[in-house]
Design a protein around this motif. Structure first.
Motif, short mmCIF file in Angstrom:
data_model
loop_
_atom_site.label_atom_id
_atom_site.label_comp_id
_atom_site.label_asym_id
_atom_site.label_seq_id
_atom_site.Cartn_x
_atom_site.Cartn_y
_atom_site.Cartn_z
N ASN A 56 0.83 -1.21 0.00
CA ASN A 56 0.00 0.00 0.00
C ASN A 56 0.85 1.25 0.00
O ASN A 56 0.56 2.21 -0.71
CB ASN A 56 -0.89 0.02 1.24
N SER B 241 2.07 4.42 -3.36
CA SER B 241 2.10 5.88 -3.51
C SER B 241 3.51 6.44 -3.46
O SER B 241 3.77 7.48 -4.06
CB SER B 241 1.21 6.54 -2.46
N ARG C 74 -5.35 -2.03 -7.87
CA ARG C 74 -5.45 -0.60 -7.56
C ARG C 74 -4.59 0.24 -8.47
O ARG C 74 -4.97 1.32 -8.88
CB ARG C 74 -5.04 -0.37 -6.11
N LEU D 69 -10.63 9.90 8.08
CA LEU D 69 -9.51 10.15 7.16
C LEU D 69 -9.20 11.64 7.07
O LEU D 69 -10.10 12.48 7.16
CB LEU D 69 -9.85 9.64 5.76
N ASP E 218 -7.02 15.23 3.12
CA ASP E 218 -6.12 15.12 1.98
C ASP E 218 -5.78 13.67 1.64
O ASP E 218 -4.86 13.40 0.88
CB ASP E 218 -4.83 15.90 2.27
N ASP E 219 -6.51 12.72 2.21
CA ASP E 219 -6.19 11.32 1.94
C ASP E 219 -6.70 10.89 0.57
O ASP E 219 -5.92 10.78 -0.38
CB ASP E 219 -6.79 10.44 3.05
N THR E 220 -8.00 10.72 0.47
CA THR E 220 -8.52 10.32 -0.84
C THR E 220 -9.02 11.52 -1.63
O THR E 220 -9.26 11.43 -2.82
CB THR E 220 -9.67 9.31 -0.66
N THR E 221 -9.20 12.64 -0.92
CA THR E 221 -9.64 13.87 -1.60
C THR E 221 -8.54 14.92 -1.45
O THR E 221 -7.43 14.60 -1.04
CB THR E 221 -10.95 14.38 -0.96
N LYS F 292 -4.52 14.65 -1.83
CA LYS F 292 -4.33 13.20 -2.08
C LYS F 292 -2.88 12.76 -1.86
O LYS F 292 -2.38 11.88 -2.55
CB LYS F 292 -4.75 12.84 -3.51
N SER G 151 -2.53 4.41 3.87
CA SER G 151 -3.58 5.41 3.69
C SER G 151 -4.91 4.69 3.54
O SER G 151 -4.98 3.59 3.03
CB SER G 151 -3.28 6.25 2.46
N GLY G 152 -5.97 5.34 3.98
CA GLY G 152 -7.29 4.72 3.91
C GLY G 152 -7.65 3.98 5.19
O GLY G 152 -8.78 3.55 5.36
#
Lengths: 303, 278, 413, 207
Positions: free
Chosen positions: A156, A160, A213, C66, C69-72, C75, C104-105
């Motif tokens: 994961n 990134s 993903r 979250l 700035d994690d999924t939105t 990011k 993350s998540g």
């Protein structure tokens, strides 16, 4: 055709024929002949180094072609997610993948999610990579990222950013100082992931967390026991899969057949498959002969 | 076995000759191993040569069982039984008496066996006492008392098994059976327009789940003991045994490879480590 | 089980020194004002910390929302890390890292340890702790509000396994009910089992041939259910053998099993009215090493040539070795085990095989005691409940997409 | 008394272990670990009974000079020698040189060879027992053949066979194993309950 192969074929063919004739005549073949026969089959195959041109099945061929068709200088990541117990089965695959990718002049990223994989990875680098590819330069052509705790969580994070998980490589060199990482920031910049392993985390985790993903093609290499569970992922989520010694042997044969420089390389999986194939043929022949004899005797009783 | 093994007399001359031949062969093997050894000293070469030769002798002795019972097999078998029984006993003594009991029982003993002393606990003395009670079996009059420790072990394990197997073997297996019968269902139109025989296609995946569910149910029906297997019930039970047989056959076929690998390992030992001809 | 694995992973994570980002962190703390410091992400919101339920008071569950700035947003959040302190306003140096980087998540973390006071994983029970959550990007981080105090407490009932409890209760009720019914004398039907019906015939054959009967209890311990079932069958077999006056051989793998088998066989000889025929040496220990035991038994087989072999209990790789040696000397063979991996070999190589549950039921077949028949009936009813549940669950899922029944069976450890 | 007390012990401990499962508190875990330690320690005493039985039977053979008594003597010799090696390094644990050599050059080769006999027995079982006597036997045989075919280099045929073999291992295999496991799970529960309630007591012998 070597002398060994001819001897073995004559021996096996003759033996099967003899047992067949005896059985059809309604005589019980003493099981000691069966024992002697299966034992000498394996012994002969070992003695004469018998191997069969394992023709790659499409699922292995697909894995081979994937590496073959990447443009020169593509980034390939190999994950060594296994332990010494699985080594005999999947170790030969790792050797093959390293040979193939470096021969195609791809950039090689090595890492492992298993603590036990670290030593095996280092061994492979020392025994295969360095002696066979002295021209490959560390940091430019390949890098050893080593082991990090965290299981699939590591996948994961590197999806990134590599640097978040690996500030340095396995030798303590900062990633930024390695030329290979100029263009590569995260897993998304990798062109192909090769996951070699038979447990958790393993091929399945790479498929679920990186392949799905990040939309990165994945080739799997795994122990025979796990392979059936992974077939459903082919061809969509896994672009190719090597299952057990058999898969490794097919890849070895593909590699020796297509590359002159690998003609004489060590092929442990192919060596293992020789006795296996012959023994399986013999066992299956026994089953068939047993049935022929059975139906003959039933017919006779019917009369 | 076809030929009889009935002659329970003293070894005949033929047997004696075979024994001598075998002894000579292995002696030659030992000598040649010892003279070609790679170790630093002669003594080490002689020792290593003996060990490898002896291991090869035992290997071949066990293989000789495939022909028939014979003195070599008996030798290997009886030696192995004695050695292994002692092996497990010593292992048990060191790991359990010394590893588990002594550190909780006595400082002196802990020092004697060089294990770190932990703390006294009367609990461990009770266990020890139960163990001693078990040995009462050897006394003809007090044998019945030896059932107490047995009761401890059986009662504990029964209670342990009950809830844990109910959980792991039973409830989670039932729970896992609730797979979607229509994988990734997006309406009949989508289903038929994407019909394919691909292994990861909707049709194959759904059919697989159906077969698993039907298979589990029929398998369970087969294990009904108190109902006659007739009519619909009988049909389901027969389907159940079919699926069991497919599985058993597959397991057998699948295992052949692993067993051949074992044989390859042994023959490699004989050819490579012992005879050095590979 | 999954939770257990998670806890293990977490414990391993907690055990290892956290080198990741450590440098970045400390660098940031030291040079508190640098010009080109990247913009930190939004902090995680709504942090909660509560006692982790259903445990031994060595864990606290932290949850958060979250970072924006994690999924939105930007990011750029690559993960989270949990910090813990013993006071709300503790200095930064007194906050310890409770977790490694969580991907993350993630919105939940269970901080756990053990009760070893000197150990590295010590987790104090009934003690006030404070928590906060970091959101990390590749080069900076932000901190959430502090929550607490929170204490880890012993729990006296595991709510996660209530359905197991209910099923235990159901099963006890079923058993007691049917045992009562059976005691009242109601005839209970049981279907024939080929392997069991062959037992008499097989022992009879041994008598005719004047050869011994071999009984193998397998590699299980005396407390394994398969072995206990096998004792019950041994007791019947030994009684028949005593009546027919043929020799019996019971080589044992486990010493405890041997003592129980000795008692069982002696009692069976007494029941048969021939206590003097019992030979103490007929039930004996071989060794507790798997293949040495097999070697010994194979040797015994080929020398004594038993006419009938029983393999009932727990078996591993030796199943085929025993069964083929038995076939070699022409014995009638009756096998039974609950080890799925070995069933194929028995099925192929033996004359009769009791599959899984059939082994447990076999003793009932041999004794026909009403009480035991009652337990079989109860077992069948439980099976019927399972079949019904599976059908109902699938139907519910098909019709209304209800996952309730599935969740019932997914009890946590 | 001779049977009542053991039965009571079985009931009490069994009931305790069932309840323990539902209680996650520390005290319950501690008790659980203690009891497991108990079982192990008691078990090791049983080992002494086993060794006693082995020696007794061997000794009887030697004393009566019954057939093959020399081999019984060999067993005893092996036993005593190994025990001697096992206790030679009092205080050092099992690091005795001879102990390790016996393990590596006697136990390991024999163990591995006996294990490898399975390859022979698989072949003889294939010849003798895999006969299509009934439809059911044919099914067994067929699926075994499919799985064996997957090892052979069959070129273009390999892929469908691989897929079929994979499917058998994933689908019917899963169904059958699950059915057996559910049955076994229930049987375990039922037998455990019988033991705890004292319905099943044949393991206690009589008198």
């Amino acid at each position: 055709m070597s002398v060994g192969l001819i001897t073995s074929v004559v021996f096996i063919g003759g033996g099967v024929l003899w047992i067949l004739v005896q059985s059809v005549k309604g005589r019980d073949v003493d099981r000691r002949w069966i024992f002697l026969f299966i034992g000498s089959t394996v012994a002969l195959a070992l003695l004469f180094h018998i191997r069969f041109g394992e023709k790659a099945t499409p699922i292995v061929k697909a894995a081979f072609n994937q590496i073959e068709n990447l443009p020169e200088g593509a980034s390939v990541l190999i994950a060594f997610d296994y332990d010494p117990a699985m080594e005999p089965e999947v170790g030969p695959m790792a050797d093959c993948f390293i040979r193939h990718t470096l021969a195609r002049k791809h950039k090689l990223f090595l890492m492992t999610l298993w603590a036990t994989g670290q030593a095996l990875m280092t061994n492979t680098v020392e025994d295969v990579l360095k002696p066979e590819f002295p021209e490959a330069e560390y940091g430019t052509d390949y890098v050893n990222l080593g082991y990090k705790v965290g299981g699939f969580g590591v996948i994961n994070v590197v999806l990134s950013d590599f640097r978040a998980m690996y500030p340095t490589d396995a030798h303590g060199t900062l990633l930024d100082s390695l030329p290979m990482f100029n263009k590569v920031r995260s897993l998304r910049d990798i062109d192909l992931i090769i996951s070699i392993g038979g447990g958790t985390p393993g091929v399945k985790e790479w498929v679920l967390f990186a392949g799905n993903r990040g939309n990165i093609p994945i080739v799997g290499g795994t122990a025979a026991v796990v392979a059936p569970l992974l077939y459903p992922y082919y061809p969509r989520q896994l672009v190719g899969l090597l299952g057990g010694t058999k898969g490794a042997a097919e890849y070895e044969s593909e590699l020796t057949g297509n590359y002159d420089r690998f003609k004489d390389m060590d092929t442990p999986a192919l060596r293992m498959m020789g006795p296996q194939t012959m023994a399986h043929v013999v066992v299956m022949a026994f089953i068939i002969i047993g049935n022929i004899a059975y139906f003959r005797s039933r017919k006779r009783e019917g009369k | 076995m076809a030929t009889g093994n009935g002659n329970r007399k003293s070894p005949s001359n033929a047997v004696k000759i075979i024994l001598v031949i075998v002894a000579v062969v292995f002696l030659i093997s030992w000598i040649s191993k010892a003279t070609t050894g790679m170790a630093d000293s002669t003594w080490l070469n002689i020792r290593d040569g003996f060990l490898i030769t002896f291991a090869a002798f035992l290997t071949l002795s066990i293989f000789s069982f495939l022909y028939n019972d014979n003195p070599f097999y008996k030798f290997a078998e009886h030696l192995y039984v004695g050695v292994s029984a002692a092996y497990w006993m010593c292992l048990g003594f060191w790991s359990i008496i010394v590893g588990n009991f002594v550190p909780h029982a006595s400082k002196t003993l802990s020092t004697f066996f060089k294990v770190p002393f932990q703390e006294y606990s009367w609990f461990y003395y009770v266990a020890f006492a139960f163990g001693v009670i078990l040995l009462m079996r050897l006394l003809p009059k007090a044998g019945w008392i030896a059932r107490w420790p047995l009761a401890v072990i059986i009662g504990t394990t029964a209670g342990f098994n009950l809830s844990r197997y109910l959980h792991s073997d039973f409830m989670s297996q039932v729970g896992n059976t609730f797979q979607p019968l229509f994988v990734d269902w997006q309406g009949a139109g989508h289903f038929f327009s994407n019909l394919s025989l691909a292994a990861d296609g909707q049709l194959v995946m759904s059919a697989g789940n159906w077969i698993v569910v039907v298979g589990v149910l029929c398998g369970l029906v087969y294990f009904f003991f108190s109902k006659e297997h007739k009519g619909m019930f009988g049909a389901a039970s027969r389907l159940g045994i079919w699926i069991l047989m497919i599985t058993f056959g597959a397991s057998f076929g699948y295992t052949v490879m692993g067993r051949i690998s074992l044989l390859v390992g042994r023959i490699t030992f004989l050819f490579d480590d012992w005879l050095s001809i590979l | 089980m999954r939770k257990l694995a998670l806890i293990c992973v977490v414990m391993v994570l907690a055990f290892l020194p956290p080198p990741l980002l450590g440098e970045v962190d400390s660098a940031l703390l030291q040079d508190s004002v640098t010009v080109d410091l990247p913009e930190p992400p939004a902090p995680p919101g709504n942090v909660t910390a509560t006692d982790n339920p259903n445990d031994n008071g060595r864990a606290i569950r932290v949850t958060w929302e979250l970072s924006a700035d994690d999924t939105t947003g930007m990011k750029n959040v690559i993960g989270y890390r949990i910090n813990r302190a013993e006071a709300r306003d503790a200095a930064d140096s007194l906050w310890t890292e409770a977790s490694d980087i969580l991907p993350s998540g993630t919105t939940e973390f269970i901080h756990s340890g053990d009760g070893e006071e000197d150990g590295p994983d010590y987790f104090a029970k009934n003690y006030d702790f404070y928590y906060r959550v970091h959101a990390l990007t590749a080069d900076t981080f932000s901190v959430s509000a502090v929550v607490g105090p929170v204490q880890a407490k012993d729990n006296w009932y595991n709510t996660g396994v209530t359905f197991v409890l209910l099923f235990v209760a159901l099963f006890i009720i079923l058993t007691v009910t049917f045992v009562r019914i059976a005691r009242k004398g109601k005839e209970l039907y049981i279907r024939p089992l080929a392997g069991i019906e062959a037992v008499d015939e097989a022992i009879g054959r041994a008598t005719e041939m004047g050869k011994p009967t071999l009984y193998i209890l397998g590699l299980g311990s005396a407390a394994d259910i398969a072995t206990i079932a096998s004792f019950a069958i041994l007791s019947r077999v030994a009684k028949k053998v005593a009546e027919y006056q043929t020799p019996l051989l019971v080589p044992c793998y486990e010493p405890f099993v041997m003592t129980v088998a000795q008692d069982t066989v002696r009692a069976a000889y007494m029941d048969a009215g021939r206590p003097d025929d019992y030979d103490e040496d007929s039930v004996y220990f071989v060794t507790s090493s798997q293949f040495a035991y097999v070697a010994g038994v194979m040797g015994t087989m080929i020398r004594e040539k038993p006419a009938t072999n029983f393999y009932l209990g727990m078996f591993h790789a030796e199943s085929l070795l025993l069964a083929e040696t038995g076939a070699m000397i022409g014995s009638i063979q009756i096998a039974g085990t609950d080890q799925i991996a070995q069933l194929p070999f028995f099925v192929v190589a033996c004359d009769y095989t009791l599959i899984g549950e059939e082994l447990y039921a076999a003793s009932v077949y041999l004794s026909r005691e009403p009480v035991l028949l009652g337990t079989i009936k109860a077992q069948d009813w439980a099976k019927a409940v399972v079949v019904g549940t599976i059908l109902a669950g699938l139907l519910a899922r098909l019709l209304v997409d209800l996952d309730f029944i599935k969740t019932v069976f997914e009890v946590s450890v | 008394m001779k049977r009542q007390l053991p039965l009571m012990l079985v009931f009490l401990l069994g009931a305790f272990m069932i309840i323990q499962y539902f209680v996650p508190a520390q005290a319950s875990l501690d008790a659980y670990e203690f009891i497991l330690d108990w079982m192990i320690i008691i078990g090791i005493f049983a080992m002494a009974l086993g060794i006693w039985s082995l020696m007794r039977v061997s000794w009887h053979k030697i004393k009566r000079r019954s057939h093959d008594w020399q081999y019984a003597a060999l067993t005893l010799a092996g036993l005593f020698i190994m025990v001697l090696f096992g206790f030679e390094p009092i205080g050092g644990g099992l690091k005795s040189y001879l102990w390790l050599q016996f393990y590596e050059f006697v136990m390991v080769p024999v163990l591995a060879t006996i294990f490898s006999l399975l390859a022979f027995f698989m072949a003889s079982a294939a010849y003798r027992a895999f006969r299509a006597r009934s439809l059911l036997a044919a099914v067994l045989l067929g699926s075994a053949m499919v799985l064996m075919f997957r090892v052979l280099p069959l070129g273009p045929l390999s892929d469908p066979i691989n897929e079929l073999a994979g499917w058998i291992l994933v689908v019917p295999n899963l169904a059958a194993k699950r059915a057996i496991l559910i049955g076994v799970g229930l049987g375990m529960v039922a037998t455990s309950l019988k033991v705890i309630l004292g319905i099943e007591r044949s393991y206690l012998g009589r008198d």
